[in-house]
Design an enzyme around this catalytic site. Structure first.
Site, mmCIF file in Angstrom:
data_model
loop_
_atom_site.group_PDB
_atom_site.id
_atom_site.type_symbol
_atom_site.label_atom_id
_atom_site.label_comp_id
_atom_site.label_asym_id
_atom_site.label_seq_id
_atom_site.Cartn_x
_atom_site.Cartn_y
_atom_site.Cartn_z
ATOM 1 N N ASP A 1 -11.438 1.908 3.604
ATOM 2 C CA ASP A 1 -11.649 0.465 3.409
ATOM 3 C C ASP A 1 -13.120 0.167 3.103
ATOM 4 O O ASP A 1 -13.442 -0.930 2.625
ATOM 5 C CB ASP A 1 -11.285 -0.298 4.697
ATOM 6 C CG ASP A 1 -9.907 -0.942 4.649
ATOM 7 O OD1 ASP A 1 -9.434 -1.242 3.547
ATOM 8 O OD2 ASP A 1 -9.326 -1.146 5.739
ATOM 9 N N GLN B 1 -5.132 -2.089 9.555
ATOM 10 C CA GLN B 1 -4.902 -3.378 8.900
ATOM 11 C C GLN B 1 -5.421 -4.507 9.790
ATOM 12 O O GLN B 1 -5.135 -4.558 10.984
ATOM 13 C CB GLN B 1 -3.396 -3.536 8.623
ATOM 14 C CG GLN B 1 -3.031 -4.741 7.788
ATOM 15 C CD GLN B 1 -3.550 -4.679 6.346
ATOM 16 O OE1 GLN B 1 -3.706 -3.618 5.766
ATOM 17 N NE2 GLN B 1 -3.834 -5.844 5.782
ATOM 18 N N LYS C 1 0.836 -1.199 0.000
ATOM 19 C CA LYS C 1 0.000 0.000 0.000
ATOM 20 C C LYS C 1 0.878 1.259 0.000
ATOM 21 O O LYS C 1 0.608 2.212 -0.735
ATOM 22 C CB LYS C 1 -0.960 -0.025 1.203
ATOM 23 C CG LYS C 1 -2.064 -1.066 1.037
ATOM 24 C CD LYS C 1 -2.857 -1.357 2.311
ATOM 25 C CE LYS C 1 -3.811 -2.539 2.063
ATOM 26 N NZ LYS C 1 -4.544 -2.967 3.265
#
Ligand code: GUN
Length: 291
Positions: free
Chosen positions: A119, A96, A52
């Protein structure tokens, strides 16, 4: 049979995003800023966050990774999330997953300001998505839609079977493909589905997202079907240098000859998921969803 090239599509979208960032910066705006929170030392999570960061650099975003020890308290993590919610210099952020067992993933997800939830996991974003309102879409379903769009695959009126009902893939992609604009007739199959083989074999578009290596065999696939494989299972292999290989949920070699289009594993859906995160972060910086 056309083998869908996720890397090619991802690179093309990356170039579009980079061009937009360039324009923003030339107009005197700050580059979009994505923050990732990484808790503990999970190997796969470290790899994903590394990808990322690299991708942010490639499209011209600013990126920050906040690394915390696996023993931090839930209260501390929630206070960091509130800090990022309130920081005007942060456009979007992700925590995460998975998190250590003593931290509630649900509490963490719900603590993120939906405006910064790139997300697309917060119930406000999933709820808006289900109602067909502008929302940050979750990465894998959005990646699948981008692949269908890029290859000009017709979806209207098609029978689509989705195997797997997870919150992050199966249920959202089933919902999105049933919406106006995509117009599929969707059957969502899962571990308790009866006649799964028959349902799959009638699908014009078959999406395998159950997480069982090589589950979908040739007898489950209609001649000319579009097959999208979301599975990634790591198995030991004596044929690769690393000693491991990745298998999808589809038995590729026997299924591919029956398909009009099929995604390989790796190199199909996988490379697309990071693009969705970049798209969402750009939307956050431009305040496209929430104003
Ligand atoms: N872990 C595996 N995939 C994801 C993802 O898309 N987002 C977050 N936050 N964690 C993940």
């Amino acid at each position: 049979m056309i083998r869908i090239d996720g890397k090619e599509v991802a690179n093309s979208l990356k170039a579009e995003i980079a061009a937009e960032v360039n324009e923003l910066v030339r107009a005197g705006k700050p580059a979009p800023h994505l923050v990732a929170i990484l808790v503990g030392n999970d190997g796969a999570s470290q790899t994903y966050v590394g990808h990322k960061e690299k991708c942010c650099g490639e499209v011209g975003f600013r990126s920050t990774v906040l690394r915390f020890d696996e023993n931090i308290t839930e209260a501390f993590l929630l206070s960091e999330i509130r800090r990022l919610n309130d920081d005007p210099d942060v456009d979007g952020f992700i925590v995460q997953l998975p998190l250590p067992a003593h931290i509630s993933e649900q509490k963490v997800t719900e603590a993120i300001d939906p405006k910064k939830d790139v997300d697309g996991f917060h119930p406000v974003n999933t709820g808006r998505m289900i109602n067909g309102l502008p929302a940050y879409l979750p990465a894998t379903p959005d990646g699948i839609l981008e692949l269908l769009k890029y290859y000009g695959i017709e979806t209207a009126g098609k029978n689509c079977a989705v195997i797997g009902r997870s919150n992050i893939v199966g249920r959202p992609i089933a919902n999105l493909l049933s919406q106006k604009g995509w117009d599929c007739t969707v059957t969502l199959c899962h571990s308790r589905t009866k006649n799964l083989k028959e349902i799959a074999a009638q699908a014009d578009i078959l999406i395998a997202a159950l997480g069982k290596a090589e589950f979908v065999t040739a007898d489950m696939v209609k001649e000319g079907a579009v097959v999208i494989d979301v599975g990634i299972t790591r198995v030991k292999s004596d044929k690769t240098k690393s000693g491991w290989k990745l298998l999808g949920d589809v038995k590729f070699d026997e299924v591919a000859p029956k398909c009009s289009y099929i995604t390989p594993v790796p190199g199909g859906v996988g490379p697309m998921t990071i693009i969705s995160l970049m798209k969402n972060t750009l939307k956050a910086a431009k305040k496209e969803i929430y104003g």
